[in-house]
Design an enzyme around this catalytic site. Structure first.
Site: not given
Length: 719
Positions: A116, A138
């Site tokens: 990210e 994740e």
């Protein structure tokens, strides 16, 4: 700033991530604070800046969230977490919308929050190295990407295109990233990153249209269309049902991720970011997320870093391994060894049987060749590493020999005495037994200190776990070498001390026998099976008993009774064991391989198995009261209690071996984080109370002694 170095030279603002005292960069509280400060400085220097470079001083680019801090969160922290995530995204947006070109220099791996951070750059340059990994794992930790990963990946790849990378945590290397358009340029090494970044900034410096992300362009259209597109809408109508079928409603992360993707695709970019933050804030403080982070990150790292391996023993890799027995287990181990480059001697009583064992590797590799996943020369090289033989003499010079013969003490003793003298000097011997105590089997060995249990699970090519069993006389050197051997196979080793059934078989036995006991109480078989599936086990206990063969369970029971008699004791069979014994001896139902067990197995192709109708009249009691919550609790608590007993008896010596062993060895539900984490997540006091209620109602299998309670508390992890 303690985690970011900021410098402005010749109009280039460089933010170098370098978290002090840590081998990797993480989104720790200090980094979040530093990012806010660095962003404020960029704003101050705006007029002097021609371009911005994001770089790392570590061997990897950025590792992601600070998971230790996540483990300390309480439910009441959700609002604060939301504010923190929003602040980080605000900083990202400030850098992205400044009108200055931003370049991410990816010198190494960037996963989760790290990817990210990489996506902040309008232009992303990576070192061309297959070992580097990018992506959003994740979901595998019970979380969702929440620092703009869902919103950006969906807008870069489209709703359908982004699904594998978000919902299935599919990772990719730099070359694949280039093909997907997620990275714009590859360079040969880290030294070439900055010159490439400066070259790109030079072409965009003072360009008519300032550098920006695709979604910040007024003509932007989402690849493949938004949920308003009829094709996408049709897919999305069934997606939640397909997902629910996989998660059984026990894993919130994939459901939240899908919701954030779809809801975010229908609104503007900044609103989509806020939706994503809300879902993450709710999820990150949930018990399931903590359970999965604890086990799949911290416990798994404890095993990878060899915490259960005796220290001060040099690393080891076997040069030649012999296998006794070319049946399912021996053949499976031979394949895994050969695929990892280990020369293997596969021996059985005849050449034909040995050849049949080697044929298993030919079958597995052929399937890969047919699918284009393996070349013909690679297949030939793998098969050439397996020497199939009917001669014991061919085992000469092996530095490890593993016996994988039938579970009979006398047979195991015979092959041990026959093969052990052929070991290379300093070699060691192992038994692939699933239940027989290693110290007993070692009495057949001339070197019990070099004798160990290495328990593989079937099918060996698919099952990741291997249980290493230390006998009473096994020395540290042998344990360490067995550990290294298992890691050399790409498997997950856990180390346990000797006892009947060790850890996995013993605990697994409690699950299936609790299911059989319920049947003996008159509870409908379908309710028992559904309870197993609803609590997250891969299949119900009766189906598992059929797969492993009811006759094998009875064989183990007979052996146990005989062992007790030999010790001058009497073995009291459990209610479940007595039901299985009746199934075999009274009803001649031996399990799936025999075509009849708790289920009927129709011969026609594609027909599904069904529960044996006679169970109704023979065992069910129409008036018996049962409660689905009780059934689910019995199946999970029984295994957790047994695990805690193994810990208090020193069969298990660590929580990480318990959790990983229970999930990968016996299919304990991943949402719990494993059998010990199940206890800690619930709270030790609450667990003790509920176990007491179950013991009062359903027998001593659930009873916790003071020693066991003490062991649970003593091993509780602290973050």
């Amino acid at each position: 700033m303690k985690t970011i170095q900021y410098e402005l030279i010749d109009g280039i603002a460089t933010l170098t991530f370098d978290e002090q005292g840590s081998p990797v960069n993480t989104m720790c509280a200090q980094w979040q604070k530093d990012l806010t400060e660095a962003t404020a400085q960029v704003l101050k220097d705006k007029d002097a800046i021609r371009g911005i470079v994001l770089a790392s001083n570590k061997t990897t680019f950025f590792a992601g969230a600070d998971l230790k801090a996540t483990m300390r969160l309480k439910a009441s922290d959700a609002a604060a977490v939301f504010q923190e995530i929003e602040q980080t995204k605000k900083n990202f947006r400030t850098l992205e919308t400044l009108g200055k070109p931003v370049v991410s220099c990816l010198n190494g791996t960037a996963l989760g929050g790290g990817w990210e951070v990489a996506l902040v750059g309008h232009y992303r340059i990576a070192v061309d190295d297959k070992k580097i990994q990018f992506g959003l794992p994740e979901i595998t930790l019970g979380l969702i990407p929440g620092a703009s990963g869902i919103t950006k990946m969906t807008r870069l790849l489209g709703l359908m295109g982004a699904q594998p990378y978000i919902l299935e945590s599919k990772l990719f290397n730099p070359h694949e990233a280039l093909e997907l358009g997620l990275v714009q340029e590859l360079v040969p090494n880290a030294a070439a990153l900055r010159p490439a970044a400066l070259a790109w900034i030079a072409t965009h410096d003072g360009a008519a249209a300032p550098a920006h992300h695709p979604w910040d362009d007024k003509n932007y259209k989402m690849p493949g269309g938004t949920p308003a597109n009829p094709k996408i809408a049709a897919m999305l109508a069934v997606a939640p049902a397909v997902l629910k079928q996989k998660t059984r409603g026990l894993y919130p992360a994939p459901e939240y991720a899908l919701a954030a993707m779809v809801e975010g695709a229908q609104v503007d970019f900044d609103t989509a970011l806020r939706i994503e933050s809300r879902y993450l804030a709710r999820l990150i403080v949930s018990p399931v997320a903590k359970n999965m982070i604890n086990t799949f990150f911290f416990n798994m790292n404890a095993i990878k870093s060899a915490r259960s391996r005796p220290k001060d023993v040099p690393r080891y890799k076997p040069q030649k391994v012999g296998l006794l027995g070319a049946g399912m287990m021996g053949a499976g181990i031979a394949y895994v060894q050969a695929s990892r480059g280990i020369p293997t001697v596969l021996r059985d009583v005849s050449q034909d049987k040995a050849d049949a064992g080697k044929a298993y590797s030919a079958k597995l590799t052929q399937a890969r060749v047919d699918k284009g996943r393996m070349s013909v020369p690679d297949q030939a090289a793998l098969l050439a590493r397996i020497s199939a033989t009917g001669q014991v003499a061919d085992l000469a010079g092996c530095d490890l020999i593993i016996e994988a013969v039938f579970e009979r003490r006398d047979l195991k003793a015979k092959v041990t005495q026959e093969a052990e003298p052929l070991l290379a000097p300093g070699g060691f011997f192992a038994s692939n037994t699933s239940t027989l105590p290693i110290s007993g089997l070692a009495t057949a060995s001339a070197h019990p200190d070099k004798f160990i249990g290495i328990h593989f699970f079937s099918p060996v090519d698919k099952m990741k776990l291997v249980e290493i069993i230390r006998g009473k006389q096994t020395d540290d050197d042998t344990v360490a070498r067995a550990f290294d051997y298992v890691q050399a196979l790409g498997k997950i080793p856990i180390v346990v001390n000797d006892s009947r059934g060790f850890y996995t078989s013993r605990t697994f036995g409690t699950f299936v026998m609790e299911g059989a006991a319920m049947l003996g109480e008159g509870i409908p078989a379908a309710a028992i099976e559904n309870a197993g599936i609803q609590c997250g086990m891969p299949v119900g206990p009766l189906a598992v008993l059929d797969e492993t063969a009811l006759s094998l369970s009875v064989h183990v029971l007979d052996q146990t009774r005989a062992d007790y008699v030999a010790e001058g004791k009497t073995y009291i069979a459990t209610p479940g064991e007595l039901i299985v014994e009746r199934m075999v001896k009274e009803f001649d139902r031996n399990g799936r391989a025999a075509g009849a067990g708790f289920y009927d197995y129709p011969e026609e192709k594609g027909a599904k198995k069904t529960l044996w109708p006679e169970l109704k009249s023979l065992l069910e009691k129409p008036g018996v009261a049962w409660d689905i919550t009780d059934l689910k609790d019995r199946l999970l608590y029984r295994q957790a209690v047994e695990t805690a007993r193994c810990l208090s008896e020193n069969v298990l010596t660590s929580v990480h071996d318990a959790n990983i062993g229970s999930i990968f060895g016996i299919g304990f539900p991943a949402w719990t984080g494993g059998a010990m984490q199940f206890i800690y997540s619930m709270g030790v006091d609450a667990f003790v109370q509920r176990a007491g209620e179950l013991a009062a109602q359903y027998g001593p299998g659930f009873a916790l002694t003071e020693e066991v309670k003490a062991a649970i508390r003593q091993h509780q992890p602290v973050y």
